[in-house]
Design a protein around this motif. Structure first.
Motif, mmCIF file in Angstrom:
data_model
loop_
_atom_site.group_PDB
_atom_site.id
_atom_site.type_symbol
_atom_site.label_atom_id
_atom_site.label_comp_id
_atom_site.label_asym_id
_atom_site.label_seq_id
_atom_site.Cartn_x
_atom_site.Cartn_y
_atom_site.Cartn_z
ATOM 1 N N VAL A 123 35.599 49.256 39.243
ATOM 2 C CA VAL A 123 36.190 49.924 38.071
ATOM 3 C C VAL A 123 36.154 49.037 36.815
ATOM 4 C CG1 VAL A 123 37.691 51.426 39.434
ATOM 5 C CG2 VAL A 123 38.517 49.150 38.726
ATOM 6 N N GLY A 124 35.787 47.799 36.997
ATOM 7 C CA GLY A 124 35.747 46.923 35.820
ATOM 8 C C GLY A 124 34.958 45.646 36.084
ATOM 9 N N LEU A 125 34.493 45.058 35.005
ATOM 10 C CA LEU A 125 33.798 43.767 35.093
ATOM 11 C C LEU A 125 34.647 42.747 34.332
ATOM 12 C CD1 LEU A 125 30.108 44.909 34.388
ATOM 13 C CD2 LEU A 125 31.286 44.764 36.584
ATOM 14 N N THR A 126 34.888 41.634 34.960
ATOM 15 C CA THR A 126 35.776 40.633 34.347
ATOM 16 C C THR A 126 34.969 39.509 33.695
ATOM 17 O OG1 THR A 126 35.896 39.442 36.434
ATOM 18 C CG2 THR A 126 37.617 41.061 36.015
ATOM 19 N N ALA A 127 35.584 38.931 32.664
ATOM 20 C CA ALA A 127 34.932 37.822 31.944
ATOM 21 C C ALA A 127 35.604 36.506 32.320
ATOM 22 C CB ALA A 127 35.031 38.062 30.449
ATOM 23 N N ASP A 128 34.883 35.405 32.098
ATOM 24 C CA ASP A 128 35.409 34.040 32.372
ATOM 25 C C ASP A 128 35.852 33.878 33.822
ATOM 26 O OD1 ASP A 128 35.029 33.362 29.789
ATOM 27 O OD2 ASP A 128 37.121 33.643 29.173
ATOM 28 N N SER A 129 35.230 34.574 34.746
ATOM 29 C CA SER A 129 35.701 34.522 36.127
ATOM 30 C C SER A 129 34.582 34.120 37.092
ATOM 31 C CB SER A 129 36.270 35.887 36.523
ATOM 32 O OG SER A 129 35.321 36.902 36.207
ATOM 33 N N ALA A 130 33.517 33.504 36.529
ATOM 34 C CA ALA A 130 32.396 33.073 37.375
ATOM 35 C C ALA A 130 32.718 31.724 37.975
ATOM 36 C CB ALA A 130 31.109 33.026 36.571
ATOM 37 N N VAL A 131 33.663 31.695 38.921
ATOM 38 C CA VAL A 131 34.003 30.435 39.589
ATOM 39 C C VAL A 131 32.746 29.892 40.254
ATOM 40 C CG1 VAL A 131 35.357 29.422 41.465
ATOM 41 C CG2 VAL A 131 36.410 31.069 39.930
#
Lengths: 308, 378
Positions: free
Chosen positions: B174-182
């Motif tokens: 339902v969504g794509l998150t930013a700054d979350s590429a651990v």
């Protein structure tokens, strides 16, 4: 000690003050069985305004002597006393290592066979950098460089790099650089070796003029017989010692002067002398190729002179 | 000092002239140094970026304290369970304004084109511990919804509306998150209820993110909870633990690579400096014969090496920017972060390289025989 060359040949109305006094100068390389003595117990006095030409066969110790005179090489023993323009006397051989750079800038001007100019600098900068080393900086150093270039007739080439100058011009820049700090002594190592006859003669006259006008003493190490014209004295160095020479011969192969003390060879009715066994062999193999200044019949046998 | 006085002390700029004498060689030398420095900066920047990515979740918890299962040091590497009684006990504690449950664990997703590892985070919608920035779409609200990291989605061709298999369940993106590429494992967000169902562990949770009442001291609350047998960590402790774990795994190889780059850089600078001094031996011998002191010759060698290193440093910054852009375009999960600290370290490394590299030639120059000028022939 070698006394015969200890007295200046030229005569002056009033004796000039001595600029360089060498006593018992010796340089040995190696030790024990491998020891080679390049300069052996040499005495020499050079007065202001005198041009001394040191000649001798290859390996006779000429360059070693020049290096020691210029504080570029430590002698094994002996003293080299240089009298400055202000009358101060310094024993170059006894000076500590740290004092030598300043002594070199103050007392000696060097003229090298291959000119030894810095290709990265212009003609004027090559001279100014020598002035810088003695503490003259900025406009004063630039002005000094231009004045000296004018004196050697190269004011119009001040901005040229060495690679843009002819051999003769480069050597004149080198002479100007040697004068940058107005040293009492000029030391020249084969200064005409890379110059043709006309330019070599010009340079010889320039050196003579510098000695006369500035009361500067000049020591030239060279094989070039033409320099005898401008020299007050010609010293013959052989096996590290000065020898008395009554006459000089010219090697027909390499055109180098050879002392009459060496072995003589008979060829076509002429007496020839060679500087080395190599030159003699070359001559034997093809005598027609070489210029003999006096007489002789090509093709005749060469005889005698077992000493070479 | 006035301009006139300054002019009167100006010497012939020998160092500058020697550098300008062979511009192509000088540029090649500076470029070699630049490449070595760039490699160091790139590796340091990659490590810095990796560190920032490793702790991305811990840095966005937004909690004052975190209650974790006994013995847990690291949220993702030590997954465990906080039982229902403990949750109730925490919520009853005075000074605790809110206790938001979260679950964190590594998962392998079986995608159509292969498997992909993610770090899954389950949180209560509207509570703490969920996504902190959306690139597109919204946060998951129901038990069949997930939000995934935007770069992960881009890499695997996932778009909003797609379905992903999570622990055997089909979940809708339902969504794509930013700054979350651990680093290595991008984040996947879902609801705490969904994860509890999938793990068949209703009532318990993985950890509690505590929000303290105004005026409540974290130390006092922490002591109170510990007295009740609970394990309490601060976000800073979790940050450090995550970093320590990554450093244990990746730190040594990265440090080794940086050391190799430093050694290579020093060798390049040394080689350039040594070659230049060798080429200039005749000129420097002439200067010594003319009366230059060993100190003056050393200054020339050091000046040349320092200028080359400075030029190399400029080239390194340009090359780094190019490498950064290329990496960001081709490997978005490998960010290169250049911090002022990295720049200072690289600058110090460059200075150290220059000094180390110039030391030998300078020593050689100090011993240079001035008679070289007489003996050397062009």
């Amino acid at each position: 000690m070698n006394a015969p060359n200890d007295v200046p040949r030229h005569e002056r109305a009033a004796p000039a003050p001595s600029a360089v006094t060498v006593r018992g100068l010796t340089k040995a390389y190696g030790r024990g069985a491998t020891e080679v003595v390049a300069v052996r117990d040499v005495d020499l006095t050079i007065v202001s305004g005198e041009v001394v030409l040191v000649m001798g066969p290859s390996g006779s110790g000429k360059t070693t002597l020049l290096l020691m005179l210029g504080a570029l090489l430590r002698p094994t023993s002996g003293s080299i006393v240089v009298t400055g323009r202000d009358g101060t006397r310094v024993d170059v051989a006894a000076e500590p290592e740290k004092a030598l750079p300043a002594l070199r800038t103050r007392s000696f001007g060097f003229i090298f066979q291959d000119y030894a100019l810095l290709d990265a600098l212009t003609a004027a900068e090559n001279i100014a950098v020598a002035a810088n080393l003695a503490g003259t900086k900025g406009a004063a150093a630039r002005q000094r460089a231009l004045t000296l270039l004018e004196r050697v007739g190269l004011a119009h080439r001040a901005a040229a790099r060495p690679t843009e100058l002819s051999g003769g011009e480069q050597q004149r820049v080198a002479v100007a650089r040697a004068l940058a700090n107005d040293p009492p002594v000029l030391l020249a190592d084969e200064p005409t070796a890379n110059l043709d006859a006309s330019r070599g003669r010009d340079l010889a006259r320039l050196l003579r003029r510098l000695a006369d006008e500035d009361e500067r003493c000049i020591v030239i190490v060279s094989h070039d017989d033409r320099l005898r014209e401008v020299a007050d004295r010609v010293l013959w160095l052989e096996d590290g010692r000065f020898k008395t020479v009554t006459d000089l011969f010219i090697d027909p192969v390499c055109q180098m002067p050879v002392a009459a003390t060496g072995p003589a060879f008979e060829w076509a009715g002429r007496s020839l002398r060679f500087c080395s066994a190599g030159c003699r062999s070359e001559f034997i193999n093809d005598p027609g190729r070489f210029r003999i200044t006096t007489g002789g019949q090509p093709g005749a046998e060469i005889t005698g002179g077992a000493g070479l | 000092m006035s301009v006139r006085e300054r002019r009167s002390t100006v010497k012939v700029p020998v160092t500058r002239r020697l550098l300008a004498q062979r511009p192509v060689r000088t540029a090649a030398g500076a470029l070699g140094i630049g490449l070595a420095l760039m490699l160091m900066l790139l590796l340091s920047g990659l490590w810095e970026g990796v560190q920032q990515r490793i702790t991305a979740y811990e840095d966005h918890l937004g909690a004052d304290l975190v209650v974790v299962p006994s013995g847990t040091e690291n949220l993702f590497a030590d997954p465990g369970s906080v039982p229902a009684q403990a949750i109730a006990a925490v919520r009853r504690t005075r000074g605790v304004a809110a206790a938001d449950p979260i679950r964190t664990l590594y998962l392998i997703l079986d995608l159509s084109h292969g498997k992909a590892a993610v770090a899954a985070v389950a949180s209560v919608p509207g509570g703490r511990g969920g996504p902190w920035r959306m690139e597109t779409g919204r946060q998951p609200r129901t038990t069949d919804e997930v939000a995934v990291d935007a770069s992960f989605a881009d890499e695997h061709g996932v778009v909003v509306g797609d379905q992903l298999p999570v622990l055997g369940h089909r979940m809708r993106v339902v969504g794509l998150t930013a700054d979350s590429a651990v680093f290595m494992t991008p984040l996947l967000f879902t609801t705490e209820a969904a994860m509890s169902q999938m793990l068949r562990a209703p009532g318990s949770t993985g950890a509690l993110l505590l929000t303290l009442s105004p005026g409540a001291g974290p130390d006092r609350i922490s002591a109170t909870l510990r007295a009740r047998g609970l394990t309490v960590r601060t976000p800073a402790q979790l940050h450090t633990a995550a970093l320590d774990l990554a450093t244990r795994i990746y730190g040594s190889p990265v440090r080794l690579m940086v050391a190799v780059a430093f050694a290579a850089g020093t060798l390049i600078v040394a080689l350039v400096a040594h070659t230049r001094v060798s080429e200039q031996q005749r000129d420097l011998g002439v200067l010594k014969a003319l009366g230059a002191t060993p100190g003056r010759l050393r200054r020339i060698a050091l000046g040349e090496t320092a200028s080359l290193t400075l030029g190399g440093a400029g080239a390194a910054l340009l090359l780094l920017e190019v490498a950064r852009r290329v990496l960001a375009w081709s490997f978005p999960s490998f960010p290169v972060v250049v911090t002022p600290r990295t720049l200072v370290i690289a600058g110090a490394a460059a200075a150290a390289m220059a000094l180390l590299a110039a030391w030998l030639p300078a020593r050689r120059l100090a011993r240079l025989d001035p008679a070289t000028a007489f003996r050397s022939r062009r």
